[in-house]
Motif scaffolding. Structure first.
Motif, short mmCIF file in Angstrom:
data_model
loop_
_atom_site.label_atom_id
_atom_site.label_comp_id
_atom_site.label_asym_id
_atom_site.label_seq_id
_atom_site.Cartn_x
_atom_site.Cartn_y
_atom_site.Cartn_z
N PRO A 213 0.83 -1.20 0.00
CA PRO A 213 0.00 0.00 0.00
C PRO A 213 0.86 1.25 0.00
N ASP A 214 0.27 2.33 -0.43
CA ASP A 214 0.95 3.62 -0.39
C ASP A 214 -0.01 4.59 0.28
N ALA A 215 0.45 5.31 1.26
CA ALA A 215 -0.45 6.22 1.98
C ALA A 215 0.19 7.58 2.13
N HIS A 216 -0.62 8.61 2.01
CA HIS A 216 -0.16 9.94 2.39
C HIS A 216 -1.26 10.62 3.19
N LYS A 217 -0.85 11.53 4.03
CA LYS A 217 -1.77 12.07 5.03
C LYS A 217 -1.55 13.56 5.20
N LYS A 380 5.67 6.42 -5.12
CA LYS A 380 5.11 6.59 -3.78
C LYS A 380 4.79 8.06 -3.58
N SER A 381 3.78 8.31 -2.76
CA SER A 381 3.31 9.68 -2.62
C SER A 381 3.55 10.22 -1.22
N ALA A 382 3.60 11.54 -1.12
CA ALA A 382 3.70 12.22 0.17
C ALA A 382 2.90 13.51 0.06
N HIS B 164 7.74 9.96 3.08
CA HIS B 164 6.76 10.74 3.83
C HIS B 164 7.37 12.09 4.16
N GLU B 312 2.94 7.11 10.92
CA GLU B 312 2.16 5.87 10.81
C GLU B 312 2.88 4.91 9.87
N SER B 319 4.76 1.10 3.85
CA SER B 319 4.16 2.40 3.59
C SER B 319 4.13 3.22 4.86
N THR B 320 4.55 4.45 4.76
CA THR B 320 4.55 5.33 5.93
C THR B 320 3.83 6.63 5.59
N ALA B 321 3.23 7.23 6.60
CA ALA B 321 2.58 8.53 6.43
C ALA B 321 2.68 9.26 7.75
N PRO B 322 2.99 10.55 7.71
CA PRO B 322 3.10 11.27 8.98
C PRO B 322 1.73 11.52 9.59
N ALA B 323 1.65 11.43 10.90
CA ALA B 323 0.43 11.81 11.63
C ALA B 323 0.75 13.13 12.32
#
Lengths: 406, 343
Positions: A213-217, A380-382, B164, B312, B319-323
């Motif tokens: 998976p690829d996640a960005h927040k 991958k995304s950010a 991220h 996260e 996969s990483t994402a900042p919280a």
């Protein structure tokens, strides 16, 4: 243990809270993405569970009541998904439609009510919504939460979050803090943050790309209450009699130029980077379903202190690759864009975005930036929130549709 | 030793400070430029590296003193190694600059004239894990309250290509800066660190609603105070209040010395992760709200405010994402940053 000096500071703090609240009522300041607020804006909600317009993806939305009081909200999904003018197939831009067809964005809303108990966090998939909330007693054998806490509003309305209107979906979500009894817009309830608003939120875009998976927040953007609120459905954002702090006059993006090649130091590895900017207007009229066009002026600075400019416009919601701001949609001519690393000759840039509107309308805009990092095998995304500067001279207005038609 | 004003002066100063406070404002921000920029998490090793972006948001040239602080634990003593590397850079008006932490910027620019070159940035050591702070100074290296800086850090995984990005935390500067090397984060020279930090997070091992992979969150905390002249790192005790979706509240605490990088489920040192109050198995709901409050004391030569970022991780780190952390209010105890004297 509190020292005498710190106790004195606390006493002074308490004594001055009242006067500060009065001063605050005339403050026309800033929007924030790192504090709670009374209007919460998620500029970018994307759903495409079947991967029709790109990789399969969904958005996980988190919203939290930061206060020690029960808080209610009226929320609006804005559906800006484009459809081809002839076939009605969903599209991102006209390159995805048949020859001669245009990709026409929609502007339709879907609203819902929500009541959050003290400090309650919630999360849901945009594609699924949340029909049963943790403390509404529906579907839970013990009938809800301890101490009679409930996600049911004071007027008996059940909190229920619908899924987005279609799949694929591109658009935004806005939530306005309202009085838990009348469901009319209100200031915050928490003296601890000077009643500026009690909602905060995040959205995680999860992309299903093969096995990994690829996640960005990014954070939701919060407009804080000035504590003055006439409780009607016309929300004054900035201007002469503000109910909410004004939108920024300039957005600042710190970004890498398009197709910049980044090497990761001594350990090896490299990527190229492309960025997409999503913008939404601060003003919205959910009663008449109208929006006004906004022109965006861009000033771009590279690392040599050289300055370039460009402009574009949008109505209600727009996501645009930086390189497409001054070139045709799609990859055509991207290498000639002033956002291209080839043109600029440096890796990093600063872009200032200044909204321009007609003299009789608010022109504030808000946005987020998503970067795609492509290495040899993967993309991958950010995501990052943009920075803000100043406040718009003209006030923005958000008009809510009637929530309780008599 | 720096001291805060006392007695009636303190009342007056406090009253004036409160009168200019915006509603709900914390004087640190990730949205607006500041005079101090803090990147709480910089990593550089065989697997990851960090791309640092710093931008001058003003129309005039600004000078920066920057400090890398290596927070890795010393294997022999068990304490953070607290290795400090400093450098100076200059940004012309509106100038952005970018470097990779493991590479830095060379002493001699290859692509531009000297007057457009920020200056050399040393590469961090292999395995570096720590923080970066940059402070706006004048030409003679005296700190000034110019709110010029914004920044971002992007951490890249060389193997998976995962990335991220988080915004640097800026501390607002004020005009009443006496220019000495003792920076008071007290609403007179600089804004205060936050009174409370809020983190919305998935409970550890909760399944991602979309891909069903377990999510874990890592929290990185750095103290606001530090004494670079006497090589004394900042310390703090952070109290946690954790709320689940049923409004049930549990609490724990964490001591922080110089730099703390910890998985949520390790904060309360439960014997097994599933017994942690940050774990999905114990809480039973997907997400939670953690309120983090640094404990104050009566000292005036240092404070105990903290700044934080969270990350996260989905699946097995694929996969990483900042919280992103939110801030509430200003701290009631001032923090103090003591810079090393130039000589």
């Amino acid at each position: 243990m509190w020292t005498k000096a710190s106790m004195m500071r606390r006493a002074v703090y308490g004594a001055f809270v009242g006067s500060t609240l009065l001063l605050a009522s005339s403050a026309g300041a800033d929007v924030v993405s790192d504090q709670s607020g009374a209007i919460l804006i998620f500029p970018r909600i994307t759903v495409d569970t079947a991967g029709v317009l790109g990789p399969a993806q969904d958005s996980v939305i988190q919203m939290t009541n930061t206060s020690n009081s029960v808080v209610s909200a009226r929320c609006f999904y804005v559906n800006a998904t484009g459809h081809c003018s002839g076939s009605d197939e969903p599209c991102v831009n006209s390159t995805g439609c048949n020859t001669g067809e245009s990709c026409l964005p929609q502007w339709t809303k879907r609203d819902f009510r929500l009541t959050l108990t003290k400090r309650q966090p919630l999360a849901w998939r945009a594609s699924e919504g949340l029909s049963d909330l943790p403390c509404d007693g529906i579907g839970s054998p013990d009938g809800g939460c301890p101490f009679g806490l409930s996600n049911i509003g004071a007027d008996g309305s059940v909190s229920s979050i619908p899924p987005v209107a279609e799949d694929p979906f591109y658009g935004e979500l806005r939530c306005v803090q309202v009085d838990p009894e009348s469901f009319q817009p209100s200031a915050g309830l928490n003296d601890g943050n000077l009643r500026s608003g009690d909602l905060k939120g995040e959205v995680t875009n999860v992309i299903v790309d093969g096995e990994a998976p690829d996640a960005h927040k990014h954070n939701a953007i919060a407009l804080q209450s000035t504590t003055v609120n006439d409780n009607d459905d016309v929300l004054e954002i900035g201007g002469t009699d503000p109910e909410y702090n004004a939108c920024p006059s300039v957005l600042t993006l710190n970004h890498l130029f398009e197709d910049a090649a980044v090497s990761y130091g001594r350990g090896g590895g490299n990527s190229t980077v492309r960025s997409r900017l999503t913008v939404v207007p601060c003003s919205q009229d959910f009663l008449n379903d109208t929006t006004d066009p906004v022109v965006l002026q861009f000033l771009i600075f590279n690392e040599f202190e050289q300055r370039f400019s460009a402009s574009t416009s949008f109505d209600c919601w727009r996501e645009i690759p930086l390189a497409d701001i001054d070139t045709r949609p799609g990859p055509f001519g991207d290498e000639f864009s002033i956002f291209s690393a080839n043109v600029q000759g440096t890796l990093g840039g600063q872009t200032r975005v200044r909204p321009v509107g007609a003299s009789d309308q608010g022109n504030g805009v808000l946005g987020v930036l998503v970067e795609d990092w492509t290495s040899s095998s993967t993309t991958k995304s950010a995501a990052s929130n943009v920075h803000f500067f100043g406040s718009t001279s003209r006030g923005d207005q958000m008009v809510l549709s009637a929530d309780n038609i008599p | 030793m720096p001291r805060l004003p006392g007695g009636r002066h303190s009342l007056l100063a406090c009253a004036l400070a409160l009168c200019i406070v915006q509603p709900g404002s914390a004087e640190v921000s990730t949205d607006y430029p500041g005079a101090i920029l803090v990147f709480p998490k910089i990593e550089s090793d065989a697997q990851r590296d960090t791309i640092v972006q710093v931008t001058n948001n003003t129309g005039v040239r600004v000078f920066l003193r920057c400090f890398y602080v290596d927070g890795r634990v010393d294997r022999d003593g068990g304490d953070p190694s607290w290795l400090v590397t400093d450098f100076q850079i200059t940004l012309t008006r509106s100038q952005p600059t970018v470097w990779v932490a493991g590479e830095g910027l060379p002493a001699v620019p290859s692509d531009r004239p000297d007057d457009l070159y920020p200056g050399p940035v040393p590469p961090v050591g292999d395995g570096f894990r720590g923080a970066l702070r940059c402070i706006v100074v004048d030409e003679s290296e005296r700190p000034i309250g110019a709110n010029a800086l914004t920044g971002e850090a992007t951490i890249i995984d060389r193997t998976t290509g995962d990335s991220h990005k988080y915004p640097a935390i800026s501390v607002r500067g004020f005009s009443a800066n006496n220019g000495d090397n003792t920076l008071l984060l007290d609403e007179s020279e600089y804004g205060t660190c936050p009174r409370v930090l809020l983190l919305n997070h998935f409970f550890d091992d909760a399944p991602d609603p979309v891909v069903d992979a377990p999510i874990r969150t890592t929290l990185t905390i750095v103290p606001c105070s530090m004494d670079l002249e006497n090589s004394v790192p900042g310390t703090a005790t952070v109290q946690f209040e954790v709320f689940n979706e049923f409004e049930q509240r549990l609490s724990t605490s964490l001591p922080v010395n110089c730099y703390e990088d910890v998985e949520l489920s390790s904060i309360d040192r439960a014997s097994q992760p599933e017994l942690s109050i940050f774990n999905f198995a114990l809480q039973g709901t997907l997400v939670g709200l953690s309120r983090m409050r640094p404990v104050l004391d009566a000292r005036t030569d240092t404070g105990h405010g903290v700044l934080a970022v969270a990350l996260e991780v989905r699946g097995d780190g694929l996969s990483t994402a900042p919280a992103h952390v939110h801030f509430v209010g200003g701290n009631l105890q001032a923090d103090v940053i003591v810079l090393s004297e130039p000589f």
